[in-house]
Scaffold this motif. Structure first.
Motif, PDB file in Angstrom:
ATOM      1  N   THR A 165     -31.146  70.406  35.324  1.00  0.00           N
ATOM      2  CA  THR A 165     -30.417  69.632  36.318  1.00  0.00           C
ATOM      3  C   THR A 165     -29.004  70.184  36.446  1.00  0.00           C
ATOM      4  O   THR A 165     -28.408  70.630  35.457  1.00  0.00           O
ATOM      5  N   SER A 166     -28.462  70.131  37.662  1.00  0.00           N
ATOM      6  CA  SER A 166     -27.157  70.726  37.915  1.00  0.00           C
ATOM      7  C   SER A 166     -26.501  70.035  39.101  1.00  0.00           C
ATOM      8  O   SER A 166     -27.180  69.491  39.978  1.00  0.00           O
ATOM      9  N   THR A 167     -25.171  70.048  39.129  1.00  0.00           N
ATOM     10  CA  THR A 167     -24.434  69.587  40.310  1.00  0.00           C
ATOM     11  C   THR A 167     -24.002  70.763  41.170  1.00  0.00           C
ATOM     12  O   THR A 167     -23.292  70.584  42.159  1.00  0.00           O
ATOM     13  N   GLU A 168     -24.414  71.946  40.793  1.00  0.00           N
ATOM     14  CA  GLU A 168     -24.147  73.167  41.563  1.00  0.00           C
ATOM     15  C   GLU A 168     -25.489  73.779  41.937  1.00  0.00           C
ATOM     16  O   GLU A 168     -26.335  73.996  41.075  1.00  0.00           O
ATOM     17  N   LEU A 169     -25.690  74.055  43.203  1.00  0.00           N
ATOM     18  CA  LEU A 169     -26.964  74.579  43.688  1.00  0.00           C
ATOM     19  C   LEU A 169     -26.984  76.101  43.548  1.00  0.00           C
ATOM     20  O   LEU A 169     -26.169  76.790  44.152  1.00  0.00           O
ATOM     21  N   HIS A 170     -27.926  76.605  42.758  1.00  0.00           N
ATOM     22  CA  HIS A 170     -28.099  78.045  42.586  1.00  0.00           C
ATOM     23  C   HIS A 170     -29.404  78.480  43.252  1.00  0.00           C
ATOM     24  O   HIS A 170     -30.444  77.829  43.076  1.00  0.00           O
ATOM     25  N   LEU A 171     -29.348  79.576  44.002  1.00  0.00           N
ATOM     26  CA  LEU A 171     -30.519  80.087  44.703  1.00  0.00           C
ATOM     27  C   LEU A 171     -30.571  81.605  44.599  1.00  0.00           C
ATOM     28  O   LEU A 171     -29.530  82.273  44.711  1.00  0.00           O
ATOM     29  N   PRO A 172     -31.763  82.182  44.407  1.00  0.00           N
ATOM     30  CA  PRO A 172     -31.899  83.640  44.423  1.00  0.00           C
ATOM     31  C   PRO A 172     -31.927  84.152  45.862  1.00  0.00           C
ATOM     32  O   PRO A 172     -32.513  83.523  46.750  1.00  0.00           O
ATOM     33  N   VAL A 173     -31.286  85.268  46.094  1.00  0.00           N
ATOM     34  CA  VAL A 173     -31.220  85.830  47.440  1.00  0.00           C
ATOM     35  C   VAL A 173     -32.585  86.353  47.877  1.00  0.00           C
ATOM     36  O   VAL A 173     -33.380  86.824  47.056  1.00  0.00           O
ATOM     37  N   ASN A 174     -32.863  86.238  49.167  1.00  0.00           N
ATOM     38  CA  ASN A 174     -34.108  86.736  49.778  1.00  0.00           C
ATOM     39  C   ASN A 174     -35.370  86.091  49.218  1.00  0.00           C
ATOM     40  O   ASN A 174     -36.450  86.679  49.276  1.00  0.00           O
ATOM     41  N   GLN A 175     -35.235  84.898  48.662  1.00  0.00           N
ATOM     42  CA  GLN A 175     -36.397  84.125  48.246  1.00  0.00           C
ATOM     43  C   GLN A 175     -36.414  82.809  49.019  1.00  0.00           C
ATOM     44  O   GLN A 175     -35.390  82.139  49.145  1.00  0.00           O
ATOM     45  N   ARG A 176     -37.574  82.476  49.532  1.00  0.00           N
ATOM     46  CA  ARG A 176     -37.730  81.234  50.274  1.00  0.00           C
ATOM     47  C   ARG A 176     -37.431  80.063  49.340  1.00  0.00           C
ATOM     48  O   ARG A 176     -37.976  79.988  48.228  1.00  0.00           O
ATOM     49  N   ALA A 177     -36.547  79.153  49.752  1.00  0.00           N
ATOM     50  CA  ALA A 177     -36.196  77.989  48.942  1.00  0.00           C
ATOM     51  C   ALA A 177     -36.856  76.751  49.533  1.00  0.00           C
ATOM     52  O   ALA A 177     -36.692  76.463  50.728  1.00  0.00           O
ATOM     53  N   THR A 251     -32.013  80.178  32.619  1.00  0.00           N
ATOM     54  CA  THR A 251     -32.299  80.206  31.177  1.00  0.00           C
ATOM     55  C   THR A 251     -31.129  79.655  30.370  1.00  0.00           C
ATOM     56  O   THR A 251     -31.303  78.869  29.428  1.00  0.00           O
ATOM     57  N   LYS A 252     -29.915  80.042  30.759  1.00  0.00           N
ATOM     58  CA  LYS A 252     -28.713  79.566  30.061  1.00  0.00           C
ATOM     59  C   LYS A 252     -28.557  78.054  30.229  1.00  0.00           C
ATOM     60  O   LYS A 252     -28.260  77.333  29.261  1.00  0.00           O
ATOM     61  N   ALA A 253     -28.764  77.563  31.454  1.00  0.00           N
ATOM     62  CA  ALA A 253     -28.606  76.134  31.715  1.00  0.00           C
ATOM     63  C   ALA A 253     -29.643  75.311  30.965  1.00  0.00           C
ATOM     64  O   ALA A 253     -29.365  74.193  30.511  1.00  0.00           O
ATOM     65  N   ALA A 254     -30.863  75.849  30.805  1.00  0.00           N
ATOM     66  CA  ALA A 254     -31.929  75.118  30.122  1.00  0.00           C
ATOM     67  C   ALA A 254     -31.611  74.876  28.654  1.00  0.00           C
ATOM     68  O   ALA A 254     -32.134  73.936  28.043  1.00  0.00           O
ATOM     69  N   LYS A 255     -30.758  75.704  28.085  1.00  0.00           N
ATOM     70  CA  LYS A 255     -30.406  75.577  26.666  1.00  0.00           C
ATOM     71  C   LYS A 255     -29.277  74.582  26.428  1.00  0.00           C
ATOM     72  O   LYS A 255     -28.975  74.246  25.285  1.00  0.00           O
ATOM     73  N   GLN A 256     -28.633  74.124  27.510  1.00  0.00           N
ATOM     74  CA  GLN A 256     -27.490  73.225  27.353  1.00  0.00           C
ATOM     75  C   GLN A 256     -27.931  71.766  27.348  1.00  0.00           C
ATOM     76  O   GLN A 256     -28.852  71.379  28.071  1.00  0.00           O
ATOM     77  N   THR A 257     -27.275  70.977  26.543  1.00  0.00           N
ATOM     78  CA  THR A 257     -27.572  69.549  26.461  1.00  0.00           C
ATOM     79  C   THR A 257     -26.953  68.825  27.659  1.00  0.00           C
ATOM     80  O   THR A 257     -25.795  69.096  28.011  1.00  0.00           O
ATOM     81  N   PRO A 290     -23.440  61.794  37.147  1.00  0.00           N
ATOM     82  CA  PRO A 290     -24.781  62.236  36.761  1.00  0.00           C
ATOM     83  C   PRO A 290     -24.789  63.018  35.463  1.00  0.00           C
ATOM     84  O   PRO A 290     -23.841  63.741  35.143  1.00  0.00           O
ATOM     85  N   MET A 291     -25.860  62.888  34.712  1.00  0.00           N
ATOM     86  CA  MET A 291     -26.065  63.650  33.489  1.00  0.00           C
ATOM     87  C   MET A 291     -26.828  64.937  33.845  1.00  0.00           C
ATOM     88  O   MET A 291     -27.960  64.871  34.325  1.00  0.00           O
ATOM     89  N   VAL A 292     -26.190  66.081  33.627  1.00  0.00           N
ATOM     90  CA  VAL A 292     -26.804  67.343  34.033  1.00  0.00           C
ATOM     91  C   VAL A 292     -26.623  68.401  32.950  1.00  0.00           C
ATOM     92  O   VAL A 292     -25.729  68.308  32.104  1.00  0.00           O
ATOM     93  N   ASN A 293     -27.490  69.415  33.016  1.00  0.00           N
ATOM     94  CA  ASN A 293     -27.355  70.538  32.095  1.00  0.00           C
ATOM     95  C   ASN A 293     -26.185  71.435  32.453  1.00  0.00           C
ATOM     96  O   ASN A 293     -25.571  72.069  31.578  1.00  0.00           O
ATOM     97  N   TYR A 294     -25.896  71.505  33.764  1.00  0.00           N
ATOM     98  CA  TYR A 294     -24.856  72.432  34.213  1.00  0.00           C
ATOM     99  C   TYR A 294     -24.080  71.789  35.341  1.00  0.00           C
ATOM    100  O   TYR A 294     -24.625  71.132  36.218  1.00  0.00           O
ATOM    101  N   HIS A 295     -22.756  71.993  35.312  1.00  0.00           N
ATOM    102  CA  HIS A 295     -21.900  71.540  36.415  1.00  0.00           C
ATOM    103  C   HIS A 295     -20.799  72.576  36.624  1.00  0.00           C
ATOM    104  O   HIS A 295     -20.424  73.318  35.709  1.00  0.00           O
ATOM    105  N   SER A 296     -20.262  72.615  37.834  1.00  0.00           N
ATOM    106  CA  SER A 296     -19.245  73.594  38.161  1.00  0.00           C
ATOM    107  C   SER A 296     -17.881  73.160  37.628  1.00  0.00           C
ATOM    108  O   SER A 296     -17.667  72.000  37.306  1.00  0.00           O
TER     109      SER A 296
END
Length: 296
Positions: A165-177, A251-257, A290-296
């Protein structure tokens, strides 16, 4: 012959000016960061060119008549009793009709490919989604799935692939989201100007939405619908990165509490409560941070 040459020169001038303005309209927007942006900007360029042609044509006709055909200072007589010109009547009736029909068709096809759902469509979800990149020459990679929860006043993004979970939206380029948009309270608007996409999110509905980011960079997600006192603070960064960087971030975000994310609406409301409520206006209590693994 002289009149025909004059009208031809005017038509050429109007055409050149309109095409130039249509091409210039591409610079009025943020960078084309999605496949949908290409479709949208092409349509807008056509609308701008046609609008320029009509505007300049009407303006020149008015100015020409004011200069060369205005009545004398003391002339109060009636104009010549001229009957209607059937050919002219047909021309200025049929031509606008054909233009309107053509633009309506082009607009419908563009918005259909962009997968924007109106209120009627939302009421009868789900829909068959046609990829916008099909007509742009862009070949999209495998799908990226993101669940989006909107609430007063925060965006929360969940990546089912690794339960991040994150409050920052990450997307890979040239991949359909592919997004599943949900609202926990009122109507919100999922709006990213650089992507030219805006989708209303209706409470008690899960809306499937798709687009394809094609340009790496950091962009801004905003709430396009007024959702209450602190709606202007309901923004989030959108990071488009290479597939490798995206997987590394995931992968990095998944390891964070999970921890509480900073929330401007909640912070401003808390500061207000510490005072004597001198503002005097009422507001909805913001949702907890919100409780998230990653935030900006």
């Amino acid at each position: 012959m002289k009149r025909a040459i004059t009208l031809g020169a005017i038509a050429i001038f109007l055409t050149i000016a309109s095409i130039w303005m249509g091409k210039a309209s591409y610079s009025w927007f943020p960078p084309q960061a999605s496949a949908e942006a290409i479709l949208y900007d092409d349509l807008f360029s056509i609308l701008t060119a046609i609008g320029t042609f009509i505007f300049l044509g009407v303006t020149l006709a008015i100015v020409f008549n004011i200069i060369f055909y205005r009545a004398g200072r003391y002339d109060t007589s009636d104009g010549l009793p001229i009957e209607g010109n059937i050919r002219l009547e047909i021309l200025w009736t049929v031509t606008p009709l054909l233009i309107v029909i053509g633009l309506a068709t082009a607009s419908y096809q563009t918005y259909d490919k962009m997968n924007l759902h109106g209120p009627t469509e939302i009421a009868s979800l789900p829909q068959v989604i046609e990829p916008a990149y099909a007509d742009t020459g862009i070949i999209a990679e495998p799908m990226t799935n993101v669940e989006v929860d909107s609430k007063q006043w925060a965006w929360v993004f969940r990546y089912p692939e690794k339960n991040v979970t994150s409050t920052e939206l990450h997307l890979p380029v040239n991949q359909r989201a592919h997004f599943q948009l949900r609202s926990q309270d009122v109507i919100h608007g999922f709006y990213i100007p650089a992507f030219r996409v805006k989708q209303d999110i209706i409470p008690a509905k899960t809306i499937d939405f798709e687009f394809t980011p094609i340009l790496e960079g950091k962009y801004r997600l905003r709430d396009s619908q007024y959702s209450g006192t602190y709606f202007a603070a309901m923004q989030a960064d959108v990071v488009v990165e290479s597939p490798e960087d995206y997987q590394a971030w995931l992968t990095k975000a998944a390891k964070q509490t999970p921890t509480p994310a900073p929330n401007q609406a909640a912070s401003e409301y808390a500061r207000r409560q510490q005072k004597e409520d001198s503002a005097g206006w009422k507001t909805v209590v913001p949702a907890p941070a919100p409780m998230v693994n990653y935030h900006s």
